[in-house]
Design an enzyme around this catalytic site. Sequence first.
Site, PDB file in Angstrom:
ATOM      1  N   GLY A  47     -40.816  13.190  17.057  1.00  0.00           N
ATOM      2  CA  GLY A  47     -39.585  12.445  16.884  1.00  0.00           C
ATOM      3  C   GLY A  47     -39.675  11.439  15.760  1.00  0.00           C
ATOM      4  N   LYS A  69     -41.718   4.041  18.400  1.00  0.00           N
ATOM      5  CA  LYS A  69     -41.980   5.469  18.529  1.00  0.00           C
ATOM      6  C   LYS A  69     -41.366   5.932  19.849  1.00  0.00           C
ATOM      7  CE  LYS A  69     -46.054   8.432  17.836  1.00  0.00           C
ATOM      8  NZ  LYS A  69     -47.527   8.379  17.706  1.00  0.00           N
ATOM      9  N   ASP A 175     -58.942  12.437  16.439  1.00  0.00           N
ATOM     10  CA  ASP A 175     -58.041  12.994  15.417  1.00  0.00           C
ATOM     11  C   ASP A 175     -57.998  12.103  14.175  1.00  0.00           C
ATOM     12  OD1 ASP A 175     -56.379  14.946  14.405  1.00  0.00           O
ATOM     13  OD2 ASP A 175     -54.548  14.064  15.231  1.00  0.00           O
TER      14      ASP A 175
END
Length: 521
Positions: A47, A69, A175
Amino acid sequence: MKKAATKPKKVTSAYKMAPSMPEGMVLCDLMKNQWKIGAPVGSGGFGLIYLTQPASTAPVSKNAEFVMKIEPHENGPLFCETTFFQRVAKPDQVTAYMNSKGLKHLGVPKFGALGHHEKDGKKYRFMVIQRFLTDLQKMFESNNNTFPHHSIFIIGLQMLDTLEFIHSQGYAHADIKAANIMIGLKNSNQVFLIDYGLAFRFLVDGKHKEYKEDPKKAHDGTAEYASRDAHRGVWPSARGDLEILGYCMWQWLAGSLPWEGKIDDKNFVSNQKIRYMSNINSLIGPLIKNEASSKGLCGYLNVIAKLKYDEKPNYEQLRSIFKSTLASFGSKSSEKLDLTSKSVTATSDSKAQFQVNKTPLKGRKRILSEENDNKIDVMDTKKTKVALVSKYKSPKRIQVRLPSLAKKTTPAKSNNKSSAEKKKLKGLSSLKNLVVNNCNNNQVMVTGGQVVSPLVRKRKRNEINYNEDEDVNICSEAVDDDYVVATSKRVKRKNVPMAAIGTQTSPGLKGLPRSRNPINS
């Protein structure tokens, strides 16, 4: 530079995308504080990301210090991320850790708020964190896939501090990549590690997760940088995070990773990482053309390769490797983070990339020098002065400027000189910036983009023979009693003095470098 509004990224996983939210909408967090949504400034995996500020009658400022967010409530990544911040990374927890370690900066984003919201019968989760300037991936791509080497090791040091904090709380990030490393909005010398959607708690009640390979979890994370453990389906750990950081730095130093061409073949990527990490010095070292950088990266990766899965890393040892590498550049971790200048990259023999014609001028000493920090500085020998500006757009170009030349070469001040001296100064009053390129030992490109090839040095001192029938743009030098300067002019098939003109070596480069405009200094 602020992020422009972009469309949400295309997602192929089972997670759902959040629809866009209207500007001015007010959301209430779990602490009953209200936040107003502003314009979108970027996109996450699921999003848009919006500017936000505490709700008031005024619209959200373009200079807002926070972003929001929003994801569908059932999505896992944002839940995982908010759980990480709530458990171990609240502002007071981060501050306490920094004080205990004597740190002035820690690259963990400032957590603002967490809440839930319903719209059109659907439930969403939102998180508020501090706003940033841009991410390293955009900087890397806009800079022709390269960073100044000293800045890479400064980033590495900041990331080590950040990862040590995350690991000390029992979590692994899992990540790490340039797209998840952000430049500070208020201080562009600071970097922050974001996106904890894959964060994993490997240490529970002081007990480390056991090493266990699971094919169902194989290749988790971003394939380019995933650790060897991740490719085998092993739970993330501190060792895995440090290995991922090593791959990132390897890419920044070399420009690419060997497996990038077949990134969709996860087994191939995994096997390549196993191969390279099994012989780091012989296989990885030669790919980094700067000797100091190669030694620093290989030293770091050799330590990581020897770590056991559940072993606590010696972060101070890893920091010392990066600091030693910075010292070889004449740099310190406290220096400004420069992600655009190329004035610190060097060749594999630890000499500055910009080298000079070693043939001295008749009756004069060499006028160019290779000084600290791998820059070419101003040097005086007798009354000879040369000023070189070391900021430039690409490592294959250099911008030459002589700021005090105009005062010394005006017609009024040269009228009393002899005819020979006047001839030497001819054309200098209109001297402008000169860009000198070198592709390899046999080809030179100068302003105008035309090639001078082959380059054959004659026995006669200070002359180069150009065996081309057509006109070419070349650079020559003009000398008077006070200045030795580089100038540009058009000639036809003639020998031209070329002493003391700076050139650059490009080891391993075939053909001509890409032509780019220099930065205005």
